[in-house]
Design a protein around this motif. Structure first.
Motif: not given
Length: 316
Positions: A45, A70, A290
């Motif tokens: 992230n 994120s 991610p």
């Protein structure tokens, strides 16, 4: 209100998070597993946040929201996993009442924020695919900032109301929480107070901050899928769907597990199953996000390759 009999009981000052106590022989293995997940989640992230900030090609509304997601995931993971890792390593699940309420505050704030942010990202994809001519006007830099700030502020505001109410409850025992973090339903079950008022408050707060974002997300994707299916060429349909497929996968995993966990709040027989589902949306979802956005997104993969080349050449 607590009854007179309840009021005469000694209020407890700490809880015991049972976590995965039934798997004593696997505590070290679970510790190592969650440790790897934690560092991988943080690395993935943070990498996306760095790419969104440094790569000019990613300075668009979609990636601005992705960067915020994120950031939220790193906070989300840090709220739960370090405490879980400590209890797995020491086999001590003790946590103070104030510490438990604090953990719940940040956890619930980030859950509400993520629901709002996912609905904003769905709306962004809705405008891009269904109403592309209005996209620039509706998704200006100022609008993106307002939508993102509204998600963060709204999430923390909703949680503040619930947390203040929880802090007024009296806990008189037992003090064991059959979970690996402090959540609303387990805390409510340990309270000596009348749970009806808190249940009503929970339902009231869930409607604008959880249910409405979910409905916005569902309606956005119904319109998106309907529009994509009307595109005559196969190539056009694939290109349109590729711009929202990653987000759709993330939304499906997150809401699917979240709704299953809270759909049967009093079902004691499902407690172990609900723990597994909780692991999915609190631990695994931040880990795979991610990967999903990187592996299925050409722009992010291009930015990642460019960053890697710069790093290898010492130009970072």
């Amino acid at each position: 209100m607590a009854t007179p009999e309840q009021g005469n009981q000694t209020s407890i000052t700490e809880f015991i998070l049972l976590g995965f106590g039934t798997l004593l022989e696997l505590q070290i293995l679970l510790f190592l597993l969650f440790l790897v997940i934690y560092f991988s989640t943080m690395a993935g992230n943070i990498l996306i946040m760095v790419l969104v900030v440094t790569d000019q090609h990613l300075h668009t509304p979609m990636y601005f929201f992705l960067g915020n997601l994120s950031c939220l995931e790193t906070c989300y993971t840090t709220t739960i996993l370090p405490r879980l890792l400590a209890s797995l390593l020491t086999r001590d699940g003790t946590i103070s009442v104030s510490g438990c309420i604090t953990q719940y505050y940040f956890f619930s704030s980030l859950v509400c924020t993520e629901c709002l942010l996912l609905s904003v990202m769905s709306y962004d994809r809705y405008l891009a695919i269904v109403k592309p001519l209005h996209y620039v006007a509706h998704m200006s830099g100022r609008a993106c900032l307002q939508l993102t700030a509204g998600s963060w502020v709204g999430g923390f505001l909703a949680s503040s109301i619930a947390t203040v109410s929880i802090s007024q409850l009296t806990f008189c025992g037992p003090n064991s929480i059959d979970h690996f973090f402090c959540d609303f339903i387990p805390l409510l079950k340990l309270s000596c107070n009348d749970p009806k008022l808190m249940g009503t408050l929970s339902l009231t707060l869930s409607f604008p901050f959880l249910l409405v974002p979910f409905l916005v997300t569902v309606m956005s994707y119904m319109s998106i899928i309907s529009t994509i299916l009307r595109i005559p060429s196969t190539t056009g349909r694939q290109k349109a769907f590729s711009t929202c497929s990653s987000h759709l996968i993330v939304v499906s995993i997150y809401y699917g597990t979240l709704l299953l966990v809270y759909m049967f709040p009093t079902a004691h027989k499902l407690s172990d199953f609900k723990k597994v589902l909780s692991v999915i949306y609190t631990v695994l979802t931040p880990l795979v996000n991610p990967l999903i956005y990187t592996l299925r997104n050409k722009e992010v993969k291009g930015a990642l390759r460019k960053a890697f080349r710069k790093f290898m050449l010492g130009q970072w």
